[in-house]
Design a protein around this motif. Structure first.
Motif, PDB file in Angstrom:
ATOM      1  N   ILE A  47       0.774  -1.321  -0.067  1.00 52.77           N
ATOM      2  CA  ILE A  47       0.036  -0.218   0.124  1.00 52.77           C
ATOM      3  C   ILE A  47       0.624   1.210  -0.072  1.00 52.77           C
ATOM      4  N   PRO A  48       1.716   1.329   0.847  1.00 54.89           N
ATOM      5  CA  PRO A  48       2.471   2.682   0.835  1.00 54.89           C
ATOM      6  C   PRO A  48       3.150   2.899  -0.391  1.00 54.89           C
ATOM      7  N   VAL A  49       4.119   2.009  -1.043  1.00 54.90           N
ATOM      8  CA  VAL A  49       4.712   2.003  -2.291  1.00 54.90           C
ATOM      9  C   VAL A  49       3.674   2.546  -3.154  1.00 54.90           C
ATOM     10  N   GLY A  50       2.788   1.222  -3.576  1.00 50.06           N
ATOM     11  CA  GLY A  50       1.956   1.740  -4.355  1.00 50.06           C
ATOM     12  C   GLY A  50       1.110   3.088  -4.419  1.00 50.06           C
ATOM     13  N   ALA A  52       0.659  10.518 -11.067  1.00 49.17           N
ATOM     14  CA  ALA A  52      -0.510  11.631 -11.423  1.00 49.17           C
ATOM     15  C   ALA A  52       0.057  13.132 -11.362  1.00 49.17           C
ATOM     16  N   GLU A  53       1.193  13.395 -10.540  1.00 49.61           N
ATOM     17  CA  GLU A  53       1.539  14.599 -10.581  1.00 49.61           C
ATOM     18  C   GLU A  53       2.862  15.171 -11.141  1.00 49.61           C
ATOM     19  N   SER A  54       3.385  14.176 -11.834  1.00 47.79           N
ATOM     20  CA  SER A  54       4.448  14.337 -12.539  1.00 47.79           C
ATOM     21  C   SER A  54       4.545  14.066 -13.981  1.00 47.79           C
ATOM     22  N   ASP A  55       5.307  14.828 -14.792  1.00 43.50           N
ATOM     23  CA  ASP A  55       5.350  14.623 -16.272  1.00 43.50           C
ATOM     24  C   ASP A  55       6.760  14.124 -16.660  1.00 43.50           C
ATOM     25  N   SER A  56       7.692  13.699 -15.640  1.00 49.97           N
ATOM     26  CA  SER A  56       9.019  13.381 -15.885  1.00 49.97           C
ATOM     27  C   SER A  56       9.103  12.171 -16.840  1.00 49.97           C
ATOM     28  N   LYS A  57      10.337  11.684 -17.237  1.00 49.94           N
ATOM     29  CA  LYS A  57      10.561  10.587 -17.604  1.00 49.94           C
ATOM     30  C   LYS A  57      10.355   9.405 -16.966  1.00 49.94           C
ATOM     31  N   LEU A  58      10.752   9.390 -15.599  1.00 50.92           N
ATOM     32  CA  LEU A  58      10.491   8.354 -14.807  1.00 50.92           C
ATOM     33  C   LEU A  58       9.040   7.915 -14.457  1.00 50.92           C
ATOM     34  N   ALA A  59       8.165   8.901 -14.534  1.00 46.15           N
ATOM     35  CA  ALA A  59       6.851   8.858 -14.403  1.00 46.15           C
ATOM     36  C   ALA A  59       6.193   7.943 -15.852  1.00 46.15           C
ATOM     37  N   SER A  60       6.796   8.479 -17.024  1.00 44.79           N
ATOM     38  CA  SER A  60       6.237   7.458 -18.132  1.00 44.79           C
ATOM     39  C   SER A  60       6.689   6.129 -18.245  1.00 44.79           C
ATOM     40  N   VAL A  61       7.914   6.245 -17.639  1.00 43.32           N
ATOM     41  CA  VAL A  61       8.495   4.823 -17.629  1.00 43.32           C
ATOM     42  C   VAL A  61       7.760   3.979 -16.678  1.00 43.32           C
ATOM     43  N   LEU A  62       7.540   4.422 -15.334  1.00 49.49           N
ATOM     44  CA  LEU A  62       6.770   3.738 -14.546  1.00 49.49           C
ATOM     45  C   LEU A  62       5.405   3.456 -14.893  1.00 49.49           C
ATOM     46  N   SER A  86       8.480  21.771  -6.424  1.00 55.45           N
ATOM     47  CA  SER A  86       9.309  22.150  -5.603  1.00 55.45           C
ATOM     48  C   SER A  86      10.379  21.111  -5.084  1.00 55.45           C
ATOM     49  N   ARG A  87      11.397  21.324  -4.731  1.00 55.41           N
ATOM     50  CA  ARG A  87      12.409  20.342  -4.089  1.00 55.41           C
ATOM     51  C   ARG A  87      12.146  19.845  -2.729  1.00 55.41           C
ATOM     52  N   SER A  88      11.163  19.581  -2.351  1.00 58.53           N
ATOM     53  CA  SER A  88      10.973  19.412  -0.725  1.00 58.53           C
ATOM     54  C   SER A  88      11.139  17.963  -0.466  1.00 58.53           C
ATOM     55  N   TRP A  89      11.099  17.669   0.782  1.00 60.40           N
ATOM     56  CA  TRP A  89      11.434  16.032   1.335  1.00 60.40           C
ATOM     57  C   TRP A  89      10.276  15.236   0.564  1.00 60.40           C
ATOM     58  N   TYR A  90       9.124  15.616   0.387  1.00 55.95           N
ATOM     59  CA  TYR A  90       7.926  15.098  -0.206  1.00 55.95           C
ATOM     60  C   TYR A  90       8.251  14.811  -1.625  1.00 55.95           C
ATOM     61  N   HIS A  91       8.825  15.529  -2.314  1.00 52.17           N
ATOM     62  CA  HIS A  91       9.195  15.173  -3.864  1.00 52.17           C
ATOM     63  C   HIS A  91      10.267  14.245  -3.756  1.00 52.17           C
ATOM     64  N   TYR A  92      11.153  14.179  -2.986  1.00 51.59           N
ATOM     65  CA  TYR A  92      12.321  12.977  -3.027  1.00 51.59           C
ATOM     66  C   TYR A  92      11.547  11.807  -2.659  1.00 51.59           C
ATOM     67  N   LEU A  93      10.705  11.909  -1.580  1.00 53.72           N
ATOM     68  CA  LEU A  93      10.135  10.687  -1.122  1.00 53.72           C
ATOM     69  C   LEU A  93       9.343   9.927  -2.195  1.00 53.72           C
ATOM     70  N   LEU A  94       8.831  10.625  -3.106  1.00 55.83           N
ATOM     71  CA  LEU A  94       7.937  10.049  -4.068  1.00 55.83           C
ATOM     72  C   LEU A  94       8.925   9.577  -5.245  1.00 55.83           C
ATOM     73  N   ILE A  95      10.165  10.463  -5.385  1.00 60.49           N
ATOM     74  CA  ILE A  95      10.870   9.749  -6.359  1.00 60.49           C
ATOM     75  C   ILE A  95      11.474   8.536  -5.828  1.00 60.49           C
ATOM     76  N   ALA A  96      11.787   8.583  -4.783  1.00 63.65           N
ATOM     77  CA  ALA A  96      12.371   7.585  -4.179  1.00 63.65           C
ATOM     78  C   ALA A  96      11.459   6.078  -4.239  1.00 63.65           C
ATOM     79  N   VAL A  97      10.154   6.340  -3.835  1.00 55.93           N
ATOM     80  CA  VAL A  97       9.446   5.313  -3.936  1.00 55.93           C
ATOM     81  C   VAL A  97       9.101   4.805  -5.203  1.00 55.93           C
ATOM     82  N   SER A  98       8.953   5.585  -6.230  1.00 56.46           N
ATOM     83  CA  SER A  98       8.923   5.436  -7.825  1.00 56.46           C
ATOM     84  C   SER A  98      10.169   4.594  -8.138  1.00 56.46           C
TER      85      SER A  98
END
Lengths: 309, 322
Positions: free
Chosen positions: A110-113, A121-131, B23-35
């Motif tokens: 759940i946390p990871v998902g 939903a909130e990013s349009d980076s490369k990582l997001a499109s790959v993911l 913004s480059r907040s902790w929340y932003h990095y958390l999301l990236i790390a989890v992804s």
């Protein structure tokens, strides 16, 4: 102008018109007939579809209910013997196993998902499109592959052994993409105006995400999570390779456990009629679990609609 | 439906503004790390199965060509399982596709509006029934029926024995039974999606064709189905993916033997169910061979899912144009 032209001429088009009318009526009759036949065939199709499904549910209730008693729910299984062919014991080990597996899997998935879904939903980076491609592809992968993965990674590489942990890892991998996709959709559904209102008030972006977007999307996210859990509960293939089907009640992550679907699979081909009969009860309990979860998810979803309006 | 969220009308794409990542907040990095963690798990998923299967690809190239599966020393041939998977899932799809399409049309155009939601809910619930339950029903109810009634009847046809094989094997287990159980199982999935696709056809188009004097069927055949075409293909591929990946239902009813002759009335097996059945007793290089079968299954599933996703995206663009 010719005077003779004023005289009434014989209507030469009359027969032609009659012919046209006749053919068109015939054509219409044919079209209506074809339409009736095809619509009847569709009605036949829905009947054909309903028969096995209704039969299945009927059979499940008819054969499942008589098996359910306190022994079924509270006792560990035992092997029938020639002297007591009906002593099957219960399936408490499988009920506890299924609950344990889905709880541990939920804790992992759940946390990871959810966080990955928010990111999608909130990013349009490369990582997001790959993911996004990765999670959509993973969502369709056959569940037996999660079992192979758990075996290869947890048991062969990490040497943890056949356990609830390995099984819930497989289920977590199964649940992850489902949760991520449904979270993405519900976060995207949050009206843009809410975010803008937050910005206008001078809130920091992560505050908006946590305090405005997430609470609004919450019921959608919960719906997705419940559906993912209900799918995980019914899966046999991912767990059958890695949990070793333990016969005792255990909540411990490192113990071998059993699961309801796995018990059905093991006992369906048993030579003991009593064990075969018991599988109907297990199936009924399993279906009841899944239905209750799905209906709960639907209620959450309709709550979401009310909030949205 | 979570099954195929792309089919539903999508909300407007989130515009330039994105609250979490600007913004480059902790929340932003958390999301990236989890992804990243999620991506890593998925890569690990493919790699770990692939690496474990390498010995098989290296030593015996027989996986795709041989019919013989002979532990503990090999050869490990997957042909019987591959053909079994194709046979069962294609027959299942043919049955479920025809019946399912009719069912979806009936739900959208025949059933009174009030009942429609109830039927739709019922079907989505059925799509959530665990596959093991369908397998159990197939094994305990349908198999005896096949053994006593259907198989002998099929066998009474000319040349049936040569083409289908002799009936009455092992409790009625056969590839045909597996195909039928699969078709019952994927039907709710297919209907759940195709009903949604058909119901999404714009009402204007339907009314326009009716106003031109089309009968109901002409309206369906010439307007609804062509408009929904690509989405229906998507539903088909998704159901096919579910049928090819199905493990335990097939393992219960197909009989679980490597069927050398590809005969439909003989017991057989599919890739996924073979992995499940053999894994318990597998040792050493047989495990690697089963992992190789898993890679094969993964390749099939991933390509099916790519095709269906592409189709669904096309359908969405098509509807956006209308």
């Amino acid at each position: 102008m010719n005077v003779a032209g004023l005289a009434p001429t014989p209507d030469t088009g009359h027969e032609l018109r009659a012919e046209i009318r006749r053919t068109s009526q015939n054509a219409r009759a044919r079209r209506v007939l074809v339409s009736r036949v095809m619509m009847t065939l569709c009605a036949v199709a829905i009947t054909l579809a309903a028969v096995p499904l209704v039969m299945l549910i009927f059979e499940l209730l008819q054969k499942g209910i008589p098996v359910l008693d306190t022994t079924f729910f509270l006792k560990e299984p035992q092997s029938p013997t020639l002297l007591s062919p009906n002593a099957t014991g219960g399936v408490s080990n499988a009920i506890i196993g299924t609950l344990a597996l889905s709880i541990y899997a939920s804790i992992m998935a759940i946390p990871v998902g959810v966080l990955a879904g928010i990111y999608l939903a909130e990013s349009d980076s490369k990582l997001a499109s790959v993911l996004r491609i990765v999670s959509q592809t993973m969502a369709g992968a056959p569940s037996i592959l999660m079992g192979l993965f758990a075996f290869s990674f947890i048991i062969q590489d990490l040497h943890i052994g056949f356990s609830a942990l390995a099984g819930s890892f497989a289920l977590a991998v199964l649940m992850l993409p489902v949760i991520a996709i449904s979270t993405e959709i519900s976060v995207r559904n949050v009206p843009q105006t809410l975010r803008e209102a937050g910005l206008a008030l001078g809130a920091k972006p992560h505050k908006i995400s946590l305090k405005v977007v997430l609470p609004t999307a919450l019921s959608g996210i919960v719906t997705g999570v419940i559906l993912a859990i209900s799918r995980a509960i019914g899966e046999t293939a991912p767990v059958m390779l890695v949990i070793a089907g333990g016969y005792t009640d255990s909540w411990k992550p490192l113990d071998p456990v059993s699961a309801l679907p796995l018990t059905i699979f093991m006992n369906a081909k048993s030579e003991w009629p009593s064990l075969r009969a018991q599988t109907w009860g297990i199936a009924l309990v399993l279906v009841a679990f899944v239905f209750v979860l799905s209906l709960t998810a639907r209620i959450w979803a309709s709550r979401k609609q009310k909030v949205g309006n | 439906m979570v099954l195929l969220p792309d089919l539903l009308p999508q909300p407007e794409e989130v515009a330039e503004f994105s609250s979490a990542t600007s913004s480059r907040s902790w929340y932003h990095y958390l999301l990236i790390a989890v992804s990243l963690l999620f991506t890593l798990v998925s890569v690990g998923f493919v790699l770990s199965i692939l690496l474990k299967s390498l010995p098989t690809w290296a030593h015996t190239g027989t996986l795709l060509t041989s019919r013989v599966w002979q532990p503990p020393n090999g050869p490990y041939g997957g042909l019987a399982m591959i053909v079994g998977t194709l046979e069962t899932s294609i027959i299942a799809l043919a049955i479920a596709g025809v019946v399912g399409l009719g069912t979806s049309i009936a739900i959208v155009f025949l059933i009174p509006r009030r009942l429609r939601n109830i039927v739709a809910t019922f079907i989505e619930l059925l799509a959530a029934v665990p596959s093991i339950v369908y397998g159990l029903w197939g094994f305990l109810v349908l198999a005896p029926f096949m053994l006593n009634t259907v198989d002998p009847w099929l066998n009474s046809w000319p040349f049936a024995k040569e083409v289908l094989g002799t009936s009455g094997q092992e409790f009625g287990s056969s590839l045909l039974l597996a195909a039928i159980v699969l078709s019952v199982m994927i039907l709710p999935t297919f209907v759940a999606i195709s009903r949604e696709v058909i119901a999404a056809v714009p009402q204007d188009l339907i009314e326009a064709s009716l106003s031109l004097g089309a009968t109901r069927w002409q309206m369906i055949k010439d307007v609804v189905l062509p408009t929904a075409r690509i989405g229906l293909f998507g539903a088909t591929f998704l159901s096919l993916a579910r049928a090819t990946g199905e493990t335990v239902a097939v393992a219960l009813v197909a009989g679980g033997v490597a069927n050398m002759q590809f005969h439909l009335l003989y017991p057989g097996t599919s890739i996924a169910s073979w992995i499940a059945l053999e894994f318990g007793e597998a040792q050493g290089n047989e495990i690697s061979a089963l992992m190789a079968l898993g890679i094969l299954l993964m390749a099939i599933s991933f390509s099916l899912s790519l095709v269906s996703r592409w189709l669904v995206n096309r359908q969405r663009k098509l509807l956006a144009k209308v």
